[in-house]
Design an enzyme around this catalytic site. Sequence first.
Site, PDB file in Angstrom:
ATOM      1  N   TRP A  39      28.286 -54.013 -43.459  1.00  0.00           N
ATOM      2  CA  TRP A  39      27.654 -53.328 -42.341  1.00  0.00           C
ATOM      3  C   TRP A  39      26.163 -53.180 -42.567  1.00  0.00           C
ATOM      4  O   TRP A  39      25.386 -53.312 -41.649  1.00  0.00           O
ATOM      5  CB  TRP A  39      28.244 -51.935 -42.163  1.00  0.00           C
ATOM      6  CG  TRP A  39      29.614 -51.927 -41.611  1.00  0.00           C
ATOM      7  CD1 TRP A  39      30.721 -51.365 -42.187  1.00  0.00           C
ATOM      8  CD2 TRP A  39      30.068 -52.461 -40.360  1.00  0.00           C
ATOM      9  NE1 TRP A  39      31.804 -51.539 -41.370  1.00  0.00           N
ATOM     10  CE2 TRP A  39      31.438 -52.196 -40.255  1.00  0.00           C
ATOM     11  CE3 TRP A  39      29.434 -53.152 -39.331  1.00  0.00           C
ATOM     12  CZ2 TRP A  39      32.181 -52.598 -39.144  1.00  0.00           C
ATOM     13  CZ3 TRP A  39      30.177 -53.541 -38.247  1.00  0.00           C
ATOM     14  CH2 TRP A  39      31.533 -53.268 -38.157  1.00  0.00           C
ATOM     15  N   HIS A  49      19.645 -55.155 -40.784  1.00  0.00           N
ATOM     16  CA  HIS A  49      18.555 -56.072 -41.145  1.00  0.00           C
ATOM     17  C   HIS A  49      18.574 -57.325 -40.269  1.00  0.00           C
ATOM     18  O   HIS A  49      17.528 -57.836 -39.876  1.00  0.00           O
ATOM     19  CB  HIS A  49      18.659 -56.453 -42.622  1.00  0.00           C
ATOM     20  CG  HIS A  49      18.252 -55.335 -43.530  1.00  0.00           C
ATOM     21  ND1 HIS A  49      16.939 -54.988 -43.723  1.00  0.00           N
ATOM     22  CD2 HIS A  49      18.969 -54.466 -44.284  1.00  0.00           C
ATOM     23  CE1 HIS A  49      16.865 -53.961 -44.554  1.00  0.00           C
ATOM     24  NE2 HIS A  49      18.086 -53.618 -44.904  1.00  0.00           N
ATOM     25  N   ASP A 106      19.013 -57.475 -50.605  1.00  0.00           N
ATOM     26  CA  ASP A 106      20.023 -56.546 -51.137  1.00  0.00           C
ATOM     27  C   ASP A 106      20.965 -57.247 -52.116  1.00  0.00           C
ATOM     28  O   ASP A 106      21.522 -56.612 -53.005  1.00  0.00           O
ATOM     29  CB  ASP A 106      20.852 -55.937 -49.997  1.00  0.00           C
ATOM     30  CG  ASP A 106      20.167 -54.707 -49.389  1.00  0.00           C
ATOM     31  OD1 ASP A 106      19.352 -54.067 -50.092  1.00  0.00           O
ATOM     32  OD2 ASP A 106      20.458 -54.388 -48.224  1.00  0.00           O
ATOM     33  N   ARG A 152      19.264 -57.371 -55.565  1.00  0.00           N
ATOM     34  CA  ARG A 152      18.667 -56.095 -55.943  1.00  0.00           C
ATOM     35  C   ARG A 152      19.002 -55.745 -57.387  1.00  0.00           C
ATOM     36  O   ARG A 152      20.142 -55.902 -57.820  1.00  0.00           O
ATOM     37  CB  ARG A 152      19.233 -55.031 -55.001  1.00  0.00           C
ATOM     38  CG  ARG A 152      18.452 -53.767 -54.988  1.00  0.00           C
ATOM     39  CD  ARG A 152      18.994 -52.876 -53.871  1.00  0.00           C
ATOM     40  NE  ARG A 152      18.569 -51.522 -54.139  1.00  0.00           N
ATOM     41  CZ  ARG A 152      18.279 -50.649 -53.186  1.00  0.00           C
ATOM     42  NH1 ARG A 152      18.420 -50.967 -51.921  1.00  0.00           N
ATOM     43  NH2 ARG A 152      17.879 -49.439 -53.515  1.00  0.00           N
ATOM     44  N   HIS A 210      12.706 -50.877 -52.171  1.00  0.00           N
ATOM     45  CA  HIS A 210      13.399 -50.730 -50.886  1.00  0.00           C
ATOM     46  C   HIS A 210      13.154 -49.364 -50.235  1.00  0.00           C
ATOM     47  O   HIS A 210      13.638 -49.118 -49.144  1.00  0.00           O
ATOM     48  CB  HIS A 210      14.906 -50.940 -51.064  1.00  0.00           C
ATOM     49  CG  HIS A 210      15.289 -52.352 -51.443  1.00  0.00           C
ATOM     50  ND1 HIS A 210      16.023 -53.166 -50.609  1.00  0.00           N
ATOM     51  CD2 HIS A 210      15.028 -53.077 -52.552  1.00  0.00           C
ATOM     52  CE1 HIS A 210      16.214 -54.345 -51.204  1.00  0.00           C
ATOM     53  NE2 HIS A 210      15.624 -54.314 -52.384  1.00  0.00           N
ATOM     54  N   HIS A 230      13.063 -58.087 -45.028  1.00  0.00           N
ATOM     55  CA  HIS A 230      13.953 -57.005 -45.448  1.00  0.00           C
ATOM     56  C   HIS A 230      13.239 -55.656 -45.517  1.00  0.00           C
ATOM     57  O   HIS A 230      13.738 -54.644 -45.015  1.00  0.00           O
ATOM     58  CB  HIS A 230      14.545 -57.357 -46.808  1.00  0.00           C
ATOM     59  CG  HIS A 230      15.669 -56.455 -47.203  1.00  0.00           C
ATOM     60  ND1 HIS A 230      16.979 -56.715 -46.857  1.00  0.00           N
ATOM     61  CD2 HIS A 230      15.689 -55.287 -47.877  1.00  0.00           C
ATOM     62  CE1 HIS A 230      17.752 -55.743 -47.308  1.00  0.00           C
ATOM     63  NE2 HIS A 230      16.994 -54.862 -47.942  1.00  0.00           N
ATOM     64  N   ASP A 264      13.843 -51.859 -43.931  1.00  0.00           N
ATOM     65  CA  ASP A 264      13.993 -50.625 -44.722  1.00  0.00           C
ATOM     66  C   ASP A 264      12.968 -49.563 -44.313  1.00  0.00           C
ATOM     67  O   ASP A 264      13.286 -48.369 -44.281  1.00  0.00           O
ATOM     68  CB  ASP A 264      13.840 -50.931 -46.219  1.00  0.00           C
ATOM     69  CG  ASP A 264      15.087 -51.587 -46.813  1.00  0.00           C
ATOM     70  OD1 ASP A 264      16.172 -51.474 -46.206  1.00  0.00           O
ATOM     71  OD2 ASP A 264      14.969 -52.215 -47.887  1.00  0.00           O
ATOM     72  N   HIS A 278      15.202 -44.061 -46.033  1.00  0.00           N
ATOM     73  CA  HIS A 278      14.522 -44.827 -47.083  1.00  0.00           C
ATOM     74  C   HIS A 278      13.131 -44.268 -47.353  1.00  0.00           C
ATOM     75  O   HIS A 278      12.415 -44.762 -48.212  1.00  0.00           O
ATOM     76  CB  HIS A 278      14.412 -46.307 -46.690  1.00  0.00           C
ATOM     77  CG  HIS A 278      15.691 -47.067 -46.895  1.00  0.00           C
ATOM     78  ND1 HIS A 278      15.828 -48.101 -47.775  1.00  0.00           N
ATOM     79  CD2 HIS A 278      16.916 -46.906 -46.345  1.00  0.00           C
ATOM     80  CE1 HIS A 278      17.066 -48.563 -47.752  1.00  0.00           C
ATOM     81  NE2 HIS A 278      17.751 -47.862 -46.881  1.00  0.00           N
ATOM     82  N   HIS A 337      23.297 -41.158 -46.269  1.00  0.00           N
ATOM     83  CA  HIS A 337      22.513 -42.392 -46.334  1.00  0.00           C
ATOM     84  C   HIS A 337      23.273 -43.553 -45.672  1.00  0.00           C
ATOM     85  O   HIS A 337      22.719 -44.298 -44.868  1.00  0.00           O
ATOM     86  CB  HIS A 337      22.188 -42.732 -47.790  1.00  0.00           C
ATOM     87  CG  HIS A 337      21.209 -43.856 -47.922  1.00  0.00           C
ATOM     88  ND1 HIS A 337      19.860 -43.647 -48.065  1.00  0.00           N
ATOM     89  CD2 HIS A 337      21.382 -45.203 -47.908  1.00  0.00           C
ATOM     90  CE1 HIS A 337      19.235 -44.819 -48.131  1.00  0.00           C
ATOM     91  NE2 HIS A 337      20.143 -45.781 -48.046  1.00  0.00           N
ATOM     92  N   ASP A 387      22.319 -46.085 -42.735  1.00  0.00           N
ATOM     93  CA  ASP A 387      22.164 -47.504 -43.064  1.00  0.00           C
ATOM     94  C   ASP A 387      23.124 -48.371 -42.254  1.00  0.00           C
ATOM     95  O   ASP A 387      22.790 -49.493 -41.905  1.00  0.00           O
ATOM     96  CB  ASP A 387      22.453 -47.734 -44.559  1.00  0.00           C
ATOM     97  CG  ASP A 387      21.183 -48.009 -45.345  1.00  0.00           C
ATOM     98  OD1 ASP A 387      20.094 -47.981 -44.749  1.00  0.00           O
ATOM     99  OD2 ASP A 387      21.301 -48.231 -46.566  1.00  0.00           O
TER     100      ASP A 387
END
Length: 363
Positions: free
Chosen positions: A21, A26, A65, A68, A76, A131, A135, A141, A164, A168
Amino acid sequence: MILGPVLLMLSLAQLPWVFAWGAAGHQIVATIAQIFLTPTSRQQLCQILPESAKCHLAPVAAWADTVRNAYTGPLHYVNGNDDWPADHCTFGESGWKDARRNVLVGIVNSTMGVSFLAGHEQDFALRYLIHFMGDLHMPLHLTGRDRGGNDDRVRFDRRITNLHSVWDGRLIAKALRTLTNYTQPLPSRRIESALRGAIYDSYVRFITWEGILGWWKDEWLSWASCIPLDSIFAVSEVEEGATASSSDDLQSPLSLPLPFSTPWPASMSTVDLPVCPLHWARPIHDLNCNSTLIWPRFLSNAPPHSTPVPIPPRDLVELDSPWYAGRIRNELVIEKLLAMAGVRLAAVLNELWDPQGMPHITT
Ligand SMILES: *[C@@H]1O[C@H](CO)[C@@H](O)[C@H](O)[C@H]1NC(C)=O
Ligand SMILES: *[C@@H]1O[C@H](CO)[C@@H](O)[C@H](O)[C@H]1NC(C)=O
Ligand SMILES: *[C@@H]1O[C@H](CO)[C@@H](O)[C@H](O)[C@H]1NC(C)=O
């Protein structure tokens, strides 16, 4: 016959959106940006991105991501000192928790990379830029409160999650599930040619057609304007002066740890870059302040910088409720954030690759 449901479950599990998800937000931003790229800018994508991306921003939008790690993770997000409790709610005025590695610096450095690097390095810089622009438009963020809401357990659609993740992914997922219109192509080649048969196509049509070209038609062109290279580095100078950080860091915000190897040209100045992440982020950060839009009142007693007291699962508050998710929906909060991110990303790329083409954008 027994095999039927099992096969169905397997094939559902293979749909990428079932487990990703977070990627949808993005990709939606990237798709909106794609709509507003000039033909010359779109042509650039074919040169820079891998062939599998088919000259489109969305297929690489969630890549950052997937790679990362401890080194790139801090790029981010950004945490300002004293940004909580709400009666301070500063954003940079008291400095940053990490002035050298955060999403503001990440955007500057990746923009620099897109304009000065070549080959794979330019490709990676572009993926990061796509990206990080996403964010930057996710309010959680931009705050360190309860680790950006990661520590605040809540329920959404009955499942246990955290604040969060609600921002997101869950709110976007819910919007995708409940939108029933805009399933048919619009009379706009510009919009339709940027769609790729993704589950969020209708949502992108809705945001672009009804939002950018409708409710926000008088303001969207101004979203991308900026005072170039606002004061993020000046702020870090004030803050880091005491810790004897070299002034080289300030002239070249380029000591950011992105995995590129080519050094920047010595003459390179960030002043000409068409990005102003601090200026863009400030109003988004402010959504965290003085309002229960993001932070429900029941969380507001948690003292700053403490891990919230664990709440037993049965007492976790359901945020997929009219007073929370319903309000965000009615006020089109998520849709506008996604729209702003997309328009700004397109503006940055057009400014780099096709500055003359920029003013002529229409549908
Ligand atoms: C929040 O409220 C405080 C105190 O009332 C005020 O000083 C501050 O400017 C407000 N912040 C925002 C972002 O509105
Ligand atoms: C499409 O659906 C959205 C969300 O349900 C709604 O807000 C909007 O008014 C609808 N638009 C049209 C043209 O039906
Ligand atoms: C930015 O990118 C350059 C070039 O790849 C890299 O050397 C540097 O560490 C990065 N960091 C910052 C702060 O810009």
